[in-house]
Design an enzyme around this catalytic site. Structure first.
Site, short mmCIF file in Angstrom:
data_model
loop_
_atom_site.label_atom_id
_atom_site.label_comp_id
_atom_site.label_asym_id
_atom_site.label_seq_id
_atom_site.Cartn_x
_atom_site.Cartn_y
_atom_site.Cartn_z
N ASP A 264 -61.46 80.13 42.34
CA ASP A 264 -62.57 79.18 42.43
C ASP A 264 -63.48 79.64 43.58
OD1 ASP A 264 -64.02 76.77 41.99
OD2 ASP A 264 -63.06 75.92 43.74
N THR B 168 -69.28 77.94 40.59
CA THR B 168 -69.42 78.24 42.04
C THR B 168 -69.40 79.74 42.29
OG1 THR B 168 -67.04 77.83 42.19
CG2 THR B 168 -68.49 76.08 42.93
N THR B 169 -68.69 80.50 41.44
CA THR B 169 -68.69 81.96 41.60
C THR B 169 -70.00 82.52 41.08
OG1 THR B 169 -66.32 81.85 41.14
CG2 THR B 169 -67.30 84.03 41.17
N ASP C 267 -62.33 70.95 38.42
CA ASP C 267 -63.48 71.64 37.82
C ASP C 267 -63.75 71.12 36.41
OD1 ASP C 267 -63.83 73.10 40.05
OD2 ASP C 267 -63.56 75.08 39.15
#
Length: 529
Positions: A62, A95-96, A396
C-alpha cells in the site's frame, strides 16, 4: 576595476545557476520516492518489508503505508509522502499510482526546463492539461446505481487484486460491500463515515475466518471468575466511574494506629462496594461495561466477586475512544455516576456471549433492540503481519465503495483510463499552438507511466504493450487495458476490472497540483529556528 567587475559578473552568474540546481535537486528527490514504490503497482507488484527502529516489521504494498513509514528527509520528497496521504484521505485507493504519476510528471517537467521553458508556463499548462484530463475521464465513465451489487463487488475485487490477500478477495469483497451498505442509506447517502465500520484484529485461524458481525465485538474476555459467560436478554450498562474504594483527591496519607480501625476501614470499603453493586443490580443490569481508568483501578477484585455472585457479566478496560462507537451501536448511554444508573440508560440485546476466536476468546453482542447504523468486521489471520495487511486491504476496499457512494460512476482499470487520457490529450495538443501545446504533449506522454509500469511489473515488454494500447485506443477501443493474468491486452470491462472514477480523477488532480507546487519553488531557505 576589472577584477571587481569579474567578481560581480561571476556572482551574478552563480545566482542564476541556483534556482536550476534547487529545481533539479527537488525533482531528483521526489523522483527517487516515486521509484521506491514503483515496483509495488498492480496485481503482479512486489511487496515491501519495512522495519522500524524497534525492530517491528510491516509487509505491505500500500503506497501510503510504505511512504508513511519511510524516513524521508528532503522537503520535496516529503511533499510526495503528503501527496499519497492526501490520496488516501480523498479516495483511499490509488496511493501508489498517484506518486508514480507525480514522479513521471516531474520527469517530463525537468525535460521541459532543460529546453528553456519557463517554470510558470509549465505549471499553467499542466493545470490546463489536468482539467482536460478530468473532463476526458468523466466522459468515458459508466454511471452506476448502488443497487448494482455485482458492480460494487467487481470494484472491491479489483482493489484487492494487488494485495497480499488477493486470493481471499471473493470473501473480503462481499464483506466490504455489505459493511458499507449497512451503515448508509443508499438512496440519500453522499458519503460514508468509515468510523461506523470497526475493524477488530484477532490472531489465530486464517483470513477465511474473517467475518462481518452485525453488532459489537470486544477483544477482552469477561473479567473475574465465576461470572456468567453467556447472557440472554441482556441489559447492558456502560459506566465511566470506578467500582473500587474511593481515594482522596490529593496525596494525603491516612495513618491507622490499631487493628480495629483497620478492620473498620475494610468493612466500610466492603459496604461501599456492595452498595454500588446492589444499585447496579437493582436497575436490572446484567452486562456491565467499564471504561478504563488511568487514575486508579476501575474495578477491584472485591467488586468483581460481588458482580459474579449477582450473575452480572463484566467487561473492563473499554477504551475511551470506543465509547462513542459502542453507544451508537447498541443504543446505550454512558453513565458517569451511580446516581444516574437508571434502567432507561441501559441498552438491550438478545445475546451477549463469550466465543472462541482462534487461540483466545472474544465477547460478541448481537441482536441489539435499537441498533445504530454500525457494523464490526472481525479480521483473522495466522500471523500478525498477514492480519495487519488484511486490515489495510479491507480498508482500501471500503474506501473504493465509499468513492462509488460519493461519485456514482465506474471506469475501466488496467491502465485503460491513463492511456485514453494520454491519447486524447495528444489529440487536443495538436489544436493548440506555442509552448502550451508542447507542455500538454509532455503531460500526455507522462500519463503512460501507469500502463508501462503495470506491464513491467507483470514481466511484459512495456514498450510493445504501450504502443499496442495506444494503437487500440486510437481505433476507439476505450476499454482496452492490460490483462495482467493473461499477459495480453484485452477489453478490461469484459474481465470485470473496474475502479471508481473518483480514484483516477483524484490521482491526476492531486499529482498535477503537487508537481505545480514543486515547479514553483526556486530556493530553499534554512532558518535558524
Amino acid at each position: 576595476m576589472p577584477g571587481q567587475a569579474k567578481a560581480s559578473k561571476g556572482r551574478n552568474f552563480h545566482d542564476k545557476e541556483k534556482p536550476t540546481q534547487i529545481r533539479n535537486s527537488n525533482i531528483g528527490a521526489a523522483k527517487a520516492v516515486a521509484d521506491a514504490v514503483r515496483t509495488s503497482l498492480g496485481p503482479k507488484g512486489m511487496d515491501k518489508m519495512i522495519q522500524n527502529a524497534k525492530g517491528d516489521v510491516t509487509i505491505t504494498n500500500d503506497g501510503a503505508t510504505i511512504l508513511k513509514q519511510m524516513q524521508v528527509l528532503h522537503p520535496a520528497a516529503k511533499m510526495l509522502v503528503e501527496l499519497s496521504k492526501a490520496q488516501d484521505i480523498e479516495a483511499g485507493d490509488g496511493t501508489t499510482s498517484v506518486v508514480i504519476i507525480a514522479g513521471s510528471l516531474l520527469d517530463a517537467a525537468s525535460k521541459l526546463l532543460q529546453k528553456g521553458i519557463h517554470p510558470t508556463t509549465i505549471s499553467e499548462s499542466f493545470q490546463h492539461a489536468s482539467t482536460k484530463a478530468v473532463e476526458i475521464l468523466n466522459n468515458m465513465s459508466i454511471p452506476l446505481d448502488l443497487d448494482n451489487r455485482e458492480a460494487l463487488l467487481q470494484s472491491a475485487t479489483t482493489s484487492l487484486s494487488s494485495k497480499v490477500v488477493s486470493q481471499y478477495s471473493n470473501l473480503l469483497a462481499p464483506i466490504s460491500v455489505d459493511a458499507v451498505l449497512r451503515v448508509i442509506d443508499p438512496a440519500t447517502a453522499t458519503n460514508v463515515d468509515l468510523n461506523d465500520v470497526k475493524l477488530i484484529q484477532k490472531l489465530g485461524g486464517t483470513i477465511e475466518d474473517t467475518e462481518l458481525v452485525d453488532g459489537l465485538v470486544f477483544t477482552q474476555r469477561p473479567a473475574g471468575t465465576g461470572g456468567p459467560s453467556k447472557v440472554e436478554k441482556a441489559k447492558i450498562g456502560l459506566i465511566q466511574f470506578c467500582l473500587s474504594p474511593p481515594k482522596t483527591d490529593m496525596d494525603n496519607q491516612v495513618v491507622v494506629s490499631d487493628y480495629t480501625q483497620m478492620d473498620r476501614i475494610l468493612r466500610e470499603e466492603r459496604a461501599y462496594i456492595l452498595d454500588l453493586v446492589k444499585k447496579i443490580k437493582k436497575a436490572g443490569c446484567n452486562v456491565l461495561l467499564i471504561q478504563k481508568s488511568i487514575l486508579r483501578d476501575a474495578v477491584n477484585d472485591l467488586a468483581l466477586h460481588f458482580l459474579a455472585k449477582m450473575k452480572i457479566m463484566v467487561i473492563k478496560d473499554i477504551e475511551r475512544s470506543e465509547i462513542e462507537f459502542i453507544c451508537k451501536s447498541i443504543g446505550c448511554k454512558p453513565i458517569a455516576s451511580i446516581d444516574h444508573f437508571q434502567p432507561d440508560m441501559l441498552a438491550q440485546a438478545e445475546l451477549v456471549e463469550e466465543v472462541v476466536a482462534g487461540t483466545s476468546k472474544a465477547v460478541k453482542v448481537t441482536g441489539a433492540a435499537n441498533p445504530g447504523k454500525t457494523v464490526t468486521v472481525l479480521v483473522r489471520g495466522s500471523n500478525k503481519l498477514v492480519m495487519e495487511e488484511a486490515e489495510r486491504s479491507i480498508h482500501d476496499a471500503l474506501c473504493v465503495i465509499r468513492c462509488l457512494v460519493k461519485n456514482r460512476a465506474l471506469i475501466a482499470g488496467g491502465g485503460a483510463p491513463e492511456i485514453e487520457v494520454a491519447y486524447r490529450l495528444m489529440e487536443y495538443s495538436r489544436s493548440l499552438s506555442g509552448l502550451e501545446a508542447y507542455c500538454i504533449r509532455a503531460f500526455a506522454e507522462a500519463m503512460e507511466v501507469i500502463p508501462s509500469t503495470l506491464a513491467e511489473n507483470a514481466g511484459l515488454n512495456p514498450i510493445s504493450v504501450v504502443t499496442d494500447l495506444r494503437n487500440r485506443h486510437a481505433h476507439g477501443e476505450t476499454a482496452a487495458g492490460i490483462n495482467v493474468r493473461k499477459g495480453a491486452i484485452t477489453n478490461i470491462l469484459d474481465e470485470n476490472v473496474v475502479q471508481p472514477v473518483l480514484v483516477s480523477i483524484s490521482a491526476i488532480q492531486l499529482a498535477s497540483e503537487t508537481v505545480r507546487s514543486i515547479m514553483k519553488i526556486d530556493d530553499i531557505v534554512n532558518t535558524s529556528r
